[in-house]
Design a protein around this motif. Structure first.
Motif, PDB file in Angstrom:
ATOM      1  N   GLU A   1       0.826  -1.202   0.000  1.00  0.00           N
ATOM      2  CA  GLU A   1       0.000   0.000   0.000  1.00  0.00           C
ATOM      3  C   GLU A   1       0.865   1.259   0.000  1.00  0.00           C
ATOM      4  OE1 GLU A   1      -1.862   2.124   3.089  1.00  0.00           O
ATOM      5  OE2 GLU A   1      -3.844   1.437   2.499  1.00  0.00           O
ATOM      6  N   ARG A   2       1.173   1.725  -1.185  1.00  0.00           N
ATOM      7  CA  ARG A   2       1.895   2.990  -1.353  1.00  0.00           C
ATOM      8  C   ARG A   2       1.343   3.630  -2.630  1.00  0.00           C
ATOM      9  NH1 ARG A   2       7.979   0.460  -2.238  1.00  0.00           N
ATOM     10  NH2 ARG A   2       7.555  -0.787  -4.100  1.00  0.00           N
ATOM     11  N   THR A   3       0.248   4.292  -2.451  1.00  0.00           N
ATOM     12  CA  THR A   3      -0.644   4.679  -3.538  1.00  0.00           C
ATOM     13  C   THR A   3       0.053   5.345  -4.708  1.00  0.00           C
ATOM     14  OG1 THR A   3      -2.428   4.944  -1.933  1.00  0.00           O
ATOM     15  CG2 THR A   3      -2.699   6.038  -4.070  1.00  0.00           C
ATOM     16  N   GLU A   4       0.939   6.294  -4.402  1.00  0.00           N
ATOM     17  CA  GLU A   4       1.513   7.105  -5.478  1.00  0.00           C
ATOM     18  C   GLU A   4       2.818   6.560  -6.019  1.00  0.00           C
ATOM     19  OE1 GLU A   4       3.822   8.526  -1.914  1.00  0.00           O
ATOM     20  OE2 GLU A   4       1.911   7.570  -2.367  1.00  0.00           O
ATOM     21  N   VAL A   5       3.361   5.507  -5.435  1.00  0.00           N
ATOM     22  CA  VAL A   5       4.701   5.025  -5.770  1.00  0.00           C
ATOM     23  C   VAL A   5       4.628   3.916  -6.821  1.00  0.00           C
ATOM     24  CG1 VAL A   5       6.792   3.952  -4.861  1.00  0.00           C
ATOM     25  CG2 VAL A   5       5.547   5.630  -3.478  1.00  0.00           C
ATOM     26  N   TYR A   6       5.507   4.005  -7.819  1.00  0.00           N
ATOM     27  CA  TYR A   6       5.594   2.952  -8.836  1.00  0.00           C
ATOM     28  C   TYR A   6       7.058   2.561  -9.026  1.00  0.00           C
ATOM     29  CZ  TYR A   6       7.321   6.391 -12.247  1.00  0.00           C
ATOM     30  OH  TYR A   6       8.076   7.333 -12.905  1.00  0.00           O
TER      31      TYR A   6
ATOM     32  N   ALA B   1      -3.298  12.196   1.172  1.00  0.00           N
ATOM     33  CA  ALA B   1      -2.552  13.440   1.338  1.00  0.00           C
ATOM     34  C   ALA B   1      -1.610  13.374   2.535  1.00  0.00           C
ATOM     35  CB  ALA B   1      -3.527  14.615   1.509  1.00  0.00           C
ATOM     36  N   TYR B   2      -1.976  12.613   3.551  1.00  0.00           N
ATOM     37  CA  TYR B   2      -1.163  12.497   4.769  1.00  0.00           C
ATOM     38  C   TYR B   2       0.065  11.616   4.568  1.00  0.00           C
ATOM     39  CZ  TYR B   2      -5.705  13.994   6.489  1.00  0.00           C
ATOM     40  OH  TYR B   2      -6.889  14.676   6.684  1.00  0.00           O
ATOM     41  N   HIS B   3       0.122  10.888   3.446  1.00  0.00           N
ATOM     42  CA  HIS B   3       1.205   9.923   3.227  1.00  0.00           C
ATOM     43  C   HIS B   3       2.007  10.190   1.959  1.00  0.00           C
ATOM     44  CE1 HIS B   3      -0.368   7.381   6.463  1.00  0.00           C
ATOM     45  NE2 HIS B   3      -1.571   7.632   5.958  1.00  0.00           N
ATOM     46  N   TYR B   4       1.534  11.072   1.117  1.00  0.00           N
ATOM     47  CA  TYR B   4       2.181  11.301  -0.174  1.00  0.00           C
ATOM     48  C   TYR B   4       3.644  11.709   0.026  1.00  0.00           C
ATOM     49  CZ  TYR B   4       2.782  13.146  -4.941  1.00  0.00           C
ATOM     50  OH  TYR B   4       3.211  13.397  -6.227  1.00  0.00           O
ATOM     51  N   ARG B   5       4.552  10.945  -0.598  1.00  0.00           N
ATOM     52  CA  ARG B   5       6.004  11.161  -0.541  1.00  0.00           C
ATOM     53  C   ARG B   5       6.605  10.960   0.857  1.00  0.00           C
ATOM     54  NH1 ARG B   5       8.969  13.456  -4.747  1.00  0.00           N
ATOM     55  NH2 ARG B   5       7.751  14.032  -6.576  1.00  0.00           N
ATOM     56  N   THR B   6       5.917  10.287   1.755  1.00  0.00           N
ATOM     57  CA  THR B   6       6.558   9.933   3.021  1.00  0.00           C
ATOM     58  C   THR B   6       7.384   8.663   2.809  1.00  0.00           C
ATOM     59  OG1 THR B   6       4.562   8.746   3.723  1.00  0.00           O
ATOM     60  CG2 THR B   6       4.814  11.024   4.464  1.00  0.00           C
ATOM     61  N   ARG B   7       8.178   8.299   3.805  1.00  0.00           N
ATOM     62  CA  ARG B   7       9.171   7.241   3.635  1.00  0.00           C
ATOM     63  C   ARG B   7       8.528   5.870   3.440  1.00  0.00           C
ATOM     64  NH1 ARG B   7      12.557   8.779   8.942  1.00  0.00           N
ATOM     65  NH2 ARG B   7      10.393   8.942   9.651  1.00  0.00           N
ATOM     66  N   LEU B   8       9.175   5.060   2.624  1.00  0.00           N
ATOM     67  CA  LEU B   8       8.687   3.720   2.364  1.00  0.00           C
ATOM     68  C   LEU B   8       9.115   2.759   3.471  1.00  0.00           C
ATOM     69  CD1 LEU B   8       9.323   3.401  -1.477  1.00  0.00           C
ATOM     70  CD2 LEU B   8       7.296   4.255  -0.271  1.00  0.00           C
ATOM     71  N   GLU B   9       8.352   1.665   3.561  1.00  0.00           N
ATOM     72  CA  GLU B   9       8.612   0.606   4.543  1.00  0.00           C
ATOM     73  C   GLU B   9       8.553   1.117   5.978  1.00  0.00           C
ATOM     74  OE1 GLU B   9       8.495  -2.317   3.425  1.00  0.00           O
ATOM     75  OE2 GLU B   9       8.637  -1.695   1.319  1.00  0.00           O
ATOM     76  N   ARG B  10       7.748   2.160   6.200  1.00  0.00           N
ATOM     77  CA  ARG B  10       7.562   2.700   7.555  1.00  0.00           C
ATOM     78  C   ARG B  10       6.065   2.920   7.775  1.00  0.00           C
ATOM     79  NH1 ARG B  10      12.715   5.898   9.671  1.00  0.00           N
ATOM     80  NH2 ARG B  10      14.269   5.047   8.257  1.00  0.00           N
ATOM     81  N   PRO B  11       5.345   1.899   8.229  1.00  0.00           N
ATOM     82  CA  PRO B  11       3.898   2.010   8.368  1.00  0.00           C
ATOM     83  C   PRO B  11       3.431   3.119   9.307  1.00  0.00           C
ATOM     84  CG  PRO B  11       4.564  -0.290   8.412  1.00  0.00           C
ATOM     85  CD  PRO B  11       5.827   0.526   8.462  1.00  0.00           C
ATOM     86  N   LEU B  12       4.305   3.571  10.211  1.00  0.00           N
ATOM     87  CA  LEU B  12       3.908   4.646  11.123  1.00  0.00           C
ATOM     88  C   LEU B  12       4.120   6.026  10.527  1.00  0.00           C
ATOM     89  CD1 LEU B  12       5.208   3.368  14.598  1.00  0.00           C
ATOM     90  CD2 LEU B  12       2.928   3.173  13.604  1.00  0.00           C
ATOM     91  N   ASP B  13       4.759   6.109   9.366  1.00  0.00           N
ATOM     92  CA  ASP B  13       5.037   7.412   8.771  1.00  0.00           C
ATOM     93  C   ASP B  13       3.759   8.051   8.229  1.00  0.00           C
ATOM     94  OD1 ASP B  13       7.702   7.835   9.244  1.00  0.00           O
ATOM     95  OD2 ASP B  13       8.160   8.246   7.149  1.00  0.00           O
TER      96      ASP B  13
ATOM     97  N   ALA C   1      -3.030  19.543  -2.609  1.00  0.00           N
ATOM     98  CA  ALA C   1      -2.716  20.031  -3.955  1.00  0.00           C
ATOM     99  C   ALA C   1      -1.477  19.363  -4.534  1.00  0.00           C
ATOM    100  CB  ALA C   1      -2.532  21.542  -3.926  1.00  0.00           C
ATOM    101  N   ARG C   2      -0.458  19.079  -3.718  1.00  0.00           N
ATOM    102  CA  ARG C   2       0.784  18.561  -4.277  1.00  0.00           C
ATOM    103  C   ARG C   2       0.640  17.123  -4.783  1.00  0.00           C
ATOM    104  NH1 ARG C   2       5.477  16.703  -0.290  1.00  0.00           N
ATOM    105  NH2 ARG C   2       4.335  15.256   1.029  1.00  0.00           N
ATOM    106  N   GLN C   3      -0.460  16.453  -4.430  1.00  0.00           N
ATOM    107  CA  GLN C   3      -0.690  15.108  -4.972  1.00  0.00           C
ATOM    108  C   GLN C   3      -0.871  15.126  -6.485  1.00  0.00           C
ATOM    109  OE1 GLN C   3      -3.284  12.487  -2.087  1.00  0.00           O
ATOM    110  NE2 GLN C   3      -4.094  14.572  -2.094  1.00  0.00           N
ATOM    111  N   PHE C   4      -1.242  16.301  -7.028  1.00  0.00           N
ATOM    112  CA  PHE C   4      -1.425  16.391  -8.476  1.00  0.00           C
ATOM    113  C   PHE C   4      -0.100  16.341  -9.226  1.00  0.00           C
ATOM    114  CE2 PHE C   4      -5.506  17.890  -6.975  1.00  0.00           C
ATOM    115  CZ  PHE C   4      -6.382  17.317  -7.882  1.00  0.00           C
TER     116      PHE C   4
END
Length: 326
Positions: free
Chosen positions: A105-110, A222-234, A288-291
């Motif tokens: 579950e990392r919506t914006e990451v590919y 929006a609360y998770h966009y571009r936060t660190r991967l493999e860190r479920p608490l981020d 907004a930055r999610q766009f």
């Protein structure tokens, strides 16, 4: 203290139910026949989407009411008005807490080694612009799917790149499936009945539902966009003026919630101060930055939340807590 907490929860839930009854019953049956201008009430009703979800969210975590049976019953009633089966919403949200920012579950990451930005964008932007809520609403169509069909659905969707298989597996468990079917049927009856009551004005009802879909889907990641991967608490705490923070029931303090999921909404600000936490971005800036779109899974592209004093043009934090950092 316990009685005051219960009284507050009941008062807020009553206000939410009154808003839903206005949208689904009072407007089409009583007000619109008198004057079509009453339809403008759907605008403030749509804007209550975030506090409505916040109350359902409290029910998901079992902290809306202290009695578990009444907590779940109230959560289910609110979820029917929201338009999603409580059992599915609960399973999905608890999986989010477990797998957020992991491969599942990392919506914006590919992964640029497996796909392109354009291919990722084809699914990313529809989800961002209402698709998440539409999927929750459309899940009611599974109400008649027999148990073998659920097993097939689990097999077809099971993947290390998604929580879908895990979600369907949880919902398909015997007691959960029975509850899901009752909740899904209640959603279908509620919104079919409301559509019939609106008659020729049904487009107004579904426009309000569309606004809810947009708000829910824009706010979700929006609360998770571009936060660190493999860190479920981020997660990020997003800045809002204090009146708006109360209005959304402190859902903007999302990092606090991920660290302390058992705290009620009105306890999050105290925990924010006790943890010497920070506000990472403005709420509207984060949405907004999610766009900017999908992000490749590289160390340079997925970063920790920025510190408040490093973002040009930011205003002072709107907080009673000291402006300190971890």
């Amino acid at each position: 203290m316990v009685r005051r907490q219960s009284a507050l929860a009941i008062a807020l839930a009553s206000a939410a139910l009154a808003s839903l009854l206005l949208q689904l019953v009072a407007l089409p049956v009583l007000l619109l026949p008198l004057d079509a201008r009453w339809a403008w009430l759907l605008v403030p009703v749509a804007l209550t989407t975030v506090p409505l979800w916040s109350l359902i969210h409290e029910g998901i975590h079992g902290i809306l009411l202290r009695d578990r049976r009444w907590n779940d019953l109230l959560g289910r009633v609110l979820a029917v008005g929201y338009g999603g089966p409580f059992t599915l919403l609960k399973a999905g949200h608890l999986l989010h807490h477990r797998y957020s920012r992991t491969q599942r579950e990392r919506t914006e990451v590919y992964d640029p080694a497996r796909t392109t930005w354009l291919a990722a964008a084809r699914s990313y932007y529809p989800r961002l612009l209402g698709g998440l809520y539409v999927a929750e609403l459309a899940s009611v169509l599974l109400v008649l799917l027999p148990r073998p069909g659920w097993r097939m659905l689990v097999r077809k969707t099971d993947s290390l790149d998604s929580v879908s298989g895990l979600l369907f597996e949880r919902v398909s468990r015997r007691d959960n499936l029975r509850r899901f079917r009752l909740e899904a049927l209640a959603v279908i009856v509620t919104y079919t009945g409301a559509s019939i009551a609106y008659g020729g004005h049904a487009w107004l009802l579904w426009s309000a539902v569309g606004a809810r879909a947009l708000i829910v889907s824009l706010a979700d990641n929006a609360y998770h966009y571009r936060t660190r991967l493999e860190r479920p608490l981020d997660a990020m705490n997003l800045r809002l003026p204090r009146p708006l923070e109360y209005f959304v029931l402190a859902f903007n303090l999302h990092s606090v919630h991920h660290r302390h999921p058992g705290l009620r909404w009105h306890e999050l600000r105290t925990a924010f101060a006790a943890d010497r936490d920070e506000l990472h971005l403005g709420w509207f800036t984060a949405v907004a930055r999610q766009f900017q779109g999908p992000v490749p899974a590289t160390a340079d592209d997925v970063r920790p939340p920025p510190a408040a004093d490093t973002v040009p043009g930011w205003t002072a934090q709107m907080s009673d807590a000291p402006s300190t950092r971890h």
